[in-house]
Design a protein around this motif. Sequence first.
Motif, short mmCIF file in Angstrom:
data_model
loop_
_atom_site.label_atom_id
_atom_site.label_comp_id
_atom_site.label_asym_id
_atom_site.label_seq_id
_atom_site.Cartn_x
_atom_site.Cartn_y
_atom_site.Cartn_z
N LYS A 266 6.28 7.10 -10.18
CA LYS A 266 5.75 6.70 -8.87
C LYS A 266 4.96 5.41 -8.99
O LYS A 266 4.25 5.18 -9.98
N VAL B 43 1.81 -3.55 -3.87
CA VAL B 43 0.64 -4.37 -3.56
C VAL B 43 1.10 -5.82 -3.38
O VAL B 43 2.18 -6.21 -3.83
N GLN C 182 1.91 -1.15 -8.86
CA GLN C 182 0.86 -0.45 -9.59
C GLN C 182 1.33 0.97 -9.84
O GLN C 182 1.63 1.72 -8.91
N GLY D 43 0.80 -1.22 0.00
CA GLY D 43 0.00 0.00 0.00
C GLY D 43 0.83 1.26 0.00
O GLY D 43 0.29 2.36 -0.16
N GLU D 44 2.14 1.16 0.14
CA GLU D 44 3.01 2.34 0.16
C GLU D 44 3.25 2.85 -1.27
O GLU D 44 3.48 2.07 -2.18
N THR D 45 3.21 4.19 -1.43
CA THR D 45 3.51 4.83 -2.71
C THR D 45 4.91 5.45 -2.63
O THR D 45 5.24 6.10 -1.64
N VAL E 124 1.33 4.85 -10.35
CA VAL E 124 0.41 5.90 -9.89
C VAL E 124 0.01 6.78 -11.06
O VAL E 124 -1.16 7.14 -11.22
N THR F 275 2.80 2.17 -6.43
CA THR F 275 2.21 1.70 -5.17
C THR F 275 2.49 0.21 -5.06
O THR F 275 2.26 -0.54 -6.03
#
Length: 572
Positions: free
Chosen positions: A434, A438, A402, A367-369, A404, A436
Motif C-alpha cells: 500500500k 503525495v 509514500q 493524499g489517496e492511499t 504505508v 499514499t
Amino acid sequence: MNRIKLFIFFIIITIFFSELLFSLEKGEYKLSNQMIVNGQFENGNTGFYTDYIFSPSNMRLEGTYCLSQNPKKQYSRFDSCSDKTNQSGYMLLVNSSDIPDKIVWKQTVRGVELNSVYLFSFWSAVVHPANPPFFDVYINGTLMQPSPFYLPEDVCKWTEIRYIWNSNNIDTAEIIIINRNVRKSGNDFVIDDISFSIYCSLTASAEKYVSTCKGEAVRLNVTASGGEPPFNYEWFPKTGLDNPYSPNPNARVDLNTTYIVKIVDSKFCEAYDTVRVNVFPEPKAVITSNKGFFICPCDSAKLSGPPGMSYLWSTGETNQSIYINKTGNVALRIVDKNGCTADTSVFIEMLDVSSTIELGTVEAEIGETFNLPMSVKWSDTRVLCNFDINSIGLVYNKSILQPVSIFSNRRIEGDLEYIELLGNNLEQLVKELKFTAVLGKVECTPVEITHILYDCYDIKVATTKGQVCLKGLCKEGGTRLVNTDSRQFLIVNSQSNHDNNIRINFGIIEKGSIELGVYDYLGRKLMQYELNELQTGTYEYQIDTSLLGSGLYYLVLITPTNILTQPLIIAR
C-alpha cells in the motif's frame, strides 16, 4: 684338487678341438644351418675334393687350381677380382681343363634331414673374358636344373647359381660341380661362398588363445621365424578380420572362432598355425533413477548403474550411483570382471518452471492511499513443482509515493526509493503493498520489480513494471510539481546606506513564473521584477533602491505555490 680339475678341463678342450679339426678335414662337420665345410675357402685347401691339380705357383696350365685373394697375382692374364664377401678373403681360382667330366669341386654332406627341401648355391665369376664356363651340378648323381648354367662373360662380375633339392628318404648328399666348357683359350673362373642348407626353414608361431568381448576387436598375433623374407600372410576364415593378409589383423566376432594362418616366404615355403578366439558376452548397461528423468529446479535425481561392475560416468565419477541436478545427457560405461565394456546413456531434463509478475497502473489523488495491483502467471510445469516466494524488491520515485507499511529493508538513492517485502505468501505480500500519493517532483513514476527471490534460485522470472500517476494536478501554466529536495526561502543578503543596490538570495521548490516586488507599509506595490520561468533551486538577485526614500518597506517573492515576505529598511 684344483690342479686336477684344471687338468681335466684342458683334456676336454683338447679332445673337442681335435674332433672339430678331424671333421673339417673330412668335410662332414655341420655349422648351424650351413652344412658345407670351408665353403668360403678361408680354411685353405681342405674339406673338398677336385680332379684339378693344386698349383698356386703356376696357374698358366689348364686343369690347375689354387686358393687366391687376387687372380692377377697368380697369372698376369687374369683380372684383379676380389673375394665375394670379404675384399681380402680367399676364393677358388680355376684354369679349366680341356678334358671332359673333370670334377671342379665335390663334397659329401652328412646328417641331411629326411623329406626336407634344401638349397645348394655357389657364386662364380670369370677372370678372363674369353670362353666363359658353363656348369653342371649333380647331387647324388642326379643332374640338377637348370643345366647347364652359363656364366656371363663380364669379368669379375659375381653370379649366384642356385638349385633346389628334396632329400626324400636320403640322409647324405654328394654334391659335384663340373665345367662342361673344355676349350683352352680363356675359360678361367673363380668360385666362392658355396652353401648347402635347409631351404624351407619357415615356422609360424601364433598366440594360441586370445579372449575378447562381444563387439570388440582383438589382435591376432603370429611370428614368422626362419625362412626367407618377405613373408606373405593369409588367415582363414576371413570373417570378422579387418585385414586377413596382415600378420596382426584385428578380429571382431560375436562367437568363439578358430582362425588358421598360413605364411609363405619368398621361396614359396609354407607354415601354418592356429589361434582360438574366445568371446565373452557383453554386459548389460542400465541406468535407473529414483525420481524418473524429469526433475524440478533445485532438486536432484539419484542415478545408479547395475551392481558388481566398474563404473565411469560422463561426469568423471566412478561410484555406482551419482546425483544429477541439471539438464543434459548422462552417459555411463561399465566394465565387468572380464574387462568387457558396455555403454548407455539417459537424458535428464530439468523442468523449466517460470513465472511472470505484472504490476498494474494506478491514478491517484494527492493524499489517496491505494494498493499497487500485482498478478502472477506460472508455467504449466508448476503443477509438478511447488515453490514459495521469499522476497520481492521494488523501486519507485519517492517524491510522489509514500509506503504505508513499514519495511525492514529500505534505502534511498537520489530520487529513488528501494523497498523489500519479505514472506512466503504472495497474496499476503500483495495486500501489504500500500502507498499514499503525495505532490512531488514528477507527475508519474514507474514502479519496477528489482528482484523476486523464490526458495529456488533456478526459477525463471519475467516482470512487467507498473506506473503510478497523480491526478487532479493544476495544469495551467505547466503541471504543478514540487522539488522535495529543495527549500523555499527569501533572504536580504546585504543592505548599505551608501549603495543603492541590494543583494538578495531566494530558493524555490516549483518550476514556474516567479515575481519579485517591493511594497510600502500600506501594501502599495512600488517596484516589480518579472523573473520569467525558473527551475527549482536557489538564486541570487540585485534590486535598485535609488528611487526609494528612507523608511520601512517589504520585499515580496511570489511563487506558484507560496508567497514569501521580508522587511526592507532604507536609511538615507
